[in-house]
Design a protein around this motif. Structure first.
Motif, PDB file in Angstrom:
ATOM      1  N   ARG A  58      24.829  28.288 100.883  1.00 42.80           N
ATOM      2  CA  ARG A  58      23.719  28.843 101.664  1.00 42.80           C
ATOM      3  C   ARG A  58      22.524  27.917 101.582  1.00 42.80           C
ATOM      4  N   LEU A  59      21.816  27.779 102.712  1.00 40.91           N
ATOM      5  CA  LEU A  59      20.583  26.998 102.738  1.00 40.91           C
ATOM      6  C   LEU A  59      19.480  27.843 103.348  1.00 40.91           C
ATOM      7  N   ASP A  60      18.408  28.044 102.577  1.00 43.92           N
ATOM      8  CA  ASP A  60      17.257  28.812 103.053  1.00 43.92           C
ATOM      9  C   ASP A  60      16.180  27.855 103.539  1.00 43.92           C
ATOM     10  N   PHE A  61      15.617  28.139 104.711  1.00 43.04           N
ATOM     11  CA  PHE A  61      14.534  27.322 105.236  1.00 43.04           C
ATOM     12  C   PHE A  61      13.195  27.877 104.760  1.00 43.04           C
ATOM     13  N   GLY A  62      12.304  26.977 104.349  1.00 41.60           N
ATOM     14  CA  GLY A  62      10.955  27.377 103.973  1.00 41.60           C
ATOM     15  C   GLY A  62      10.864  28.126 102.662  1.00 41.60           C
ATOM     16  N   GLY A  63      11.963  28.144 101.887  1.00 42.31           N
ATOM     17  CA  GLY A  63      11.921  28.823 100.601  1.00 42.31           C
ATOM     18  C   GLY A  63      12.033  30.329 100.673  1.00 42.31           C
ATOM     19  N   TRP A  64      12.258  30.875 101.862  1.00 43.74           N
ATOM     20  CA  TRP A  64      12.387  32.323 102.016  1.00 43.74           C
ATOM     21  C   TRP A  64      13.836  32.728 101.755  1.00 43.74           C
ATOM     22  N   GLU A  65      14.046  33.485 100.681  1.00 43.93           N
ATOM     23  CA  GLU A  65      15.397  33.908 100.344  1.00 43.93           C
ATOM     24  C   GLU A  65      15.838  35.075 101.218  1.00 43.93           C
ATOM     25  N   PRO A  66      17.155  35.241 101.385  1.00 50.10           N
ATOM     26  CA  PRO A  66      17.668  36.346 102.202  1.00 50.10           C
ATOM     27  C   PRO A  66      17.194  37.688 101.636  1.00 50.10           C
TER      28      PRO A  66
END
Length: 496
Positions: A58-66
């Protein structure tokens, strides 16, 4: 390491934009575009093996976790399709070098092929259903240009229908996304699955699921396929091969992902409907394939048959059937590209798409003829070629669930695929040749090599099925057990 999973989407997009500034340098565009797709193919193989060692990435953009923010997710299912997309695109680009006229090449052909590939790969990798819509649109916008590239009368006519249908389906897609967000309050696929599993699939969610089914059916040509034969037979051969191999497969992927992860709680409604649509698609596609004597239309209707067969596996929804659908999906992407390239090459050599005006081509072009015979056997599911294992596993799944009508339709469609292509082989390649050696148009090796590569792949996938088995089984297990995907996305603590 997780940053690698966006390369199959981001790199072709960036390179495609850069190539806009090198419009006049056709040689540079050619080799940079094919080099980009070959490089991404290598990265995809690495990521696919990384998933076997570390699980879902998984790769989160902007540091926002799911479940907040934009994310991309790579599991075995998505990466198998990304890898196949990149390999097929590379080979079709090689064919384009020798078949697309320079005027089309200067109209940003390579730019839009790369952008379309980026949209396809993005659709396979996104973990958010709104981003799935965005990636669909990136893919479709590029395809709108490619289908009309060159501006022939037939292209313009078919492109109007193609654009209208896809704009309508995109509008339905956006409406379905809005209703889903209003009902559940999230668009992250894993979070959607978790929330619906906790609260139950209410009637309104089932209706939203059916709306998604209509949207993806239009994209995948499941039952709603009236637009496809004309649209896929109008563009130049290399573009038609890319369309036939890739575009409907994005809709098929979306249906597998959504109806195995999100809307799987009322299978007696959703999956029964998918089964009915798949059966009717097999019937309609088979009738179309045997009714026409235009090679382009016969090939296009074979795309429709493939869609119906693959989605029989989703309708049955046993792990065995899903595994078979994945095998067949990979096979279909390769074999349909090969079928389109061979048909286009025949039309180029003879100057006609009508079977009645050809005969005896195998005497002048034996390699071309026997490759057509090979792909015919592969699509019919003759062992040990690539279509065999998928057909066996889907049929086994249908037997396990006593879905005998779907089983019968699948088997009949295989016979009709063989019959439709055998007609082409007998009429066009067998018999007395209609041209002398002096009149024989030369077949450029550059147009033959890509077909040989795809033919080698369809043999290799069949004979080397054991090499793919671990990846395919992992993909089928993930699709059959939504908690694996949910835990891989929501509970993952890997370094980003």
């Amino acid at each position: 390491m997780n940053n690698l999973i966006v390369i199959p989407m981001v790199l072709p997009l960036i390179i495609g934009v850069i190539l806009v500034f090198f419009r006049k340098n056709i040689q540079l565009q050619r080799w940079v575009s094919i080099g980009t797709m070959a490089f991404v193919s290598g990265i995809s193989i690495y990521i696919l093996n990384l998933i076997q060692d570390r699980g879902i990435l998984r790769l989160d953009f902007g540091g926002w976790e799911p479940p907040f923010g934009i994310l991309f997710v790579a599991d075995s299912f998505s990466m198998l399709l990304v890898l196949t997309t990149c390999v097929v695109t590379s080979i079709c680009l090689l064919y384009a070098f020798y078949s697309i006229d320079p005027s089309r090449e200067r109209m940003f052909f390579y730019t839009f092929v790369l952008i379309m590939a980026a949209g396809v790969n993005g659709s396979f990798l996104t973990g958010d259903i709104f981003n799935l819509f965005v990636c669909f649109e990136v893919m479709l916008l590029a395809s709108y240009i490619l289908i009309a590239l060159g501006g022939t009368r037939r292209q313009m006519k078919e492109s109007v229908i193609y654009v209208a249908i896809n704009v309508l389906s995109s509008w339905f897609f956006l409406v379905a996304v809005a209703f889903l967000y209003g009902a559940v309050g999230t668009l992250n696929m894993a979070h959607l699955s978790q929330r619906i599993a906790e609260s139950g699939q209410t009637p309104i969610l089932t209706v939203i699921g059916i709306l998604f089914l209509i949207v993806f059916s239009l994209k995948a040509a499941l039952l709603l396929y009236f637009w496809l034969p004309g649209s896929y037979s109008a563009p130049p051969t290399a573009i038609a091969a890319l369309f036939g191999a890739l575009l409907t497969k994005v809709g098929i992927y979306a249906m597998f992902r959504v109806f195995s992860l999100i809307f799987y709680h009322e299978p007696q409604i959703t999956h029964t409907l998918i089964g009915v649509m798949a059966g009717l698609t097999l019937i309609g596609g088979s009738l179309g394939a045997v009714a026409y004597r235009d090679i382009r239309l016969i090939v296009a209707y074979n795309v429709i048959i493939g869609t119906g067969f693959i989605l029989v596996g989703l309708a049955v929804s046993t792990q065995t059937a899903i595994e078979g659908s994945i095998y067949y999906l990979i096979h279909d992407m390769v074999s349909k590209a090969l079928l389109f390239l061979l048909a286009g090459t025949v039309i180029t050599l003879t100057g006609t798409a009508k079977m009645d005006r050809m005969s005896g081509l195998i005497r002048n072009y034996p390699v071309l003829g026997w490759m057509f015979f090979l792909v015919m056997l592969s699509l019919a599911g003759i062992p040990p070629l690539s279509g065999f294992l998928g057909k066996v596993l889907v049929s086994q799944g249908a037997i396990e669930t006593e879905s005998y009508i779907l089983l019968a339709l699948s088997m009949i469609s295989s016979v009709l695929i063989l019959y439709s292509l055998l007609r082409v082989f007998k009429q066009c390649f067998w018999g007395e040749t209609t041209m002398s050696e002096d009149d024989e148009p030369p077949l450029r090796k550059g147009m033959l090599v890509p077909s040989i590569l795809l033919a080698a792949l369809t043999i290799g996938i069949g004979l080397g099925a054991e090499l793919l088995s671990d990846y395919v089984k992992d993909a089928a297990v993930t699709l059959s057990n939504p908690m694996i995907y949910i835990e891989g996305v929501l509970d993952q603590n890997d370094e980003q």
